[in-house]
Enzyme design. Structure first.
Site, PDB file in Angstrom:
ATOM      1  CE  LYS B  97      13.561   8.277  -7.159  1.00  0.00           C
ATOM      2  NZ  LYS B  97      13.122   9.176  -6.164  1.00  0.00           N
ATOM      3  N   PRO B  98      11.441  12.216 -10.359  1.00  0.00           N
ATOM      4  CG  PRO B  98       9.067  12.859 -10.845  1.00  0.00           C
ATOM      5  CD  PRO B  98      10.101  11.684 -11.021  1.00  0.00           C
ATOM      6  CG  HIS B 100       7.603  15.153  -5.867  1.00  0.00           C
ATOM      7  ND1 HIS B 100       6.684  14.571  -6.170  1.00  0.00           N
ATOM      8  CD2 HIS B 100       7.771  15.825  -7.203  1.00  0.00           C
ATOM      9  CE1 HIS B 100       6.362  14.520  -7.383  1.00  0.00           C
ATOM     10  NE2 HIS B 100       7.009  15.416  -7.925  1.00  0.00           N
ATOM     11  CB  CYS B 101       8.838  10.296  -6.896  1.00  0.00           C
ATOM     12  SG  CYS B 101       7.479  11.026  -7.795  1.00  0.00           S
ATOM     13  CG  MET B 102       8.640   8.944  -0.759  1.00  0.00           C
ATOM     14  SD  MET B 102       9.796  10.076  -0.197  1.00  0.00           S
ATOM     15  CE  MET B 102      10.283   9.053   1.253  1.00  0.00           C
TER      16      MET B 102
END
Lengths: 179, 102
Positions: B97-98, B100-102
């Site tokens: 999961k990147p 910056h992704c919440m």
């Protein structure tokens, strides 16, 4: 275009480095003109991987500058005076220091120029305040809150209240928060 | 094909990634991977190798415009991956999961 100067310091913790990287990426994502200033020891204590530095360069970092050690991307060597110029273009600056210790203060003090104001907040006792006065006699500084006087006493020389703090921010075009 | 996933539902070990797994994962989400999907997945994998993460949307689009096609925009990406292009492309590319992704 918003111009953002991000300071990277040897005093940053691992989680602060992570947060700064995400913030840097976020600025670039929104086309802000982002410049980095690596203060002394920052590169040596850096928690970013080389690939993260490369990512910033790839995503159009506007500029990188360093005092002493260079990071693993194109970067311009500068001194404290130049760093201060980049940060504030020589306008009177309000420096906000969340008190840690004298070493932390000593690290950042070279960025304070004549006519600047230092505001220290957090827990510090009277002997520390005296120490600051002794070591930096010309320094104009204010303190918000102390361990001995948790309730602000505006009548004491360095102590100011939150309204005065807000006024100082309004009075200064440039406010630099120390990492 | 069952490979172990991390707590976010992304492939735990990206070296185990293969196209069959990606197709199965996408199909489970109702997506049939086309040539355009594969181009995007390959670009995201390359970017991850270079930078250690998948970039946020606007940076990704800039890179895709330079690397694949100057006409790529967010609508194009949302047509391919309707839920969240960056997150879904990373997922089917076998990447975490990147950050910056919440």
């Amino acid at each position: 275009m918003n111009r953002i100067i991000m300071t990277l310091a040897a005093t940053d913790s691992a989680s602060e480095w992570d947060a700064r990287y995400l913030l840097a990426i976020s600025h670039l994502n929104f086309d802000h003109e982002l410049h980095l200033i690596c203060l002394p020891g920052a590169v040596e204590s850096c928690h970013w991987k080389d690939k993260q530095w490369q990512a910033l360069a790839l995503y159009d970092l506007a500029g990188c500058h360093h005092i002493n050690t260079a990071p693993p991307i194109d970067s311009t060597p500068i001194d404290w005076k130049m760093a201060r110029l980049l940060l504030s273009e020589n306008q009177p600056t309000l420096h906000l220091c969340h008190w840690q210790n004298m070493d932390h203060l000593r690290y950042w003090v070279p960025l304070i120029a004549d006519h600047d104001v230092l505001l220290v907040f957090g827990q510090l006792d009277c002997s520390t305040i005296n120490q600051i006065q002794l070591q930096y006699p010309g320094l104009l500084f204010h303190v918000v809150n102390t361990s001995q006087h948790p309730h602000i006493k505006p009548n004491e020389a360095q102590h100011i209240n939150h309204q005065q703090w807000a006024k100082l921010i309004r009075q200064h075009q440039v406010v630099l928060t120390w990492n | 094909m069952s490979l172990s996933l991390d707590s976010h539902g992304h492939l735990a070990n990206k070296t185990e990634w293969n196209k069959t797994w990606a197709c199965d994962m996408a199909k489970a989400d109702g997506i049939e991977l086309s040539k355009s999907h594969w181009q995007l997945i390959a670009a995201v994998q390359l970017l991850f190798d270079e930078t250690g993460d998948t970039p946020p949307m606007r940076l990704l689009i800039k890179q895709l415009r330079m690397r694949l096609d100057s006409s790529i925009d967010s609508r194009f990406l949302y047509r391919l991956f309707p839920d969240n292009p960056v997150r879904q492309a990373s997922k089917y590319a076998g990447l975490p999961k990147p950050k910056h992704c919440m």
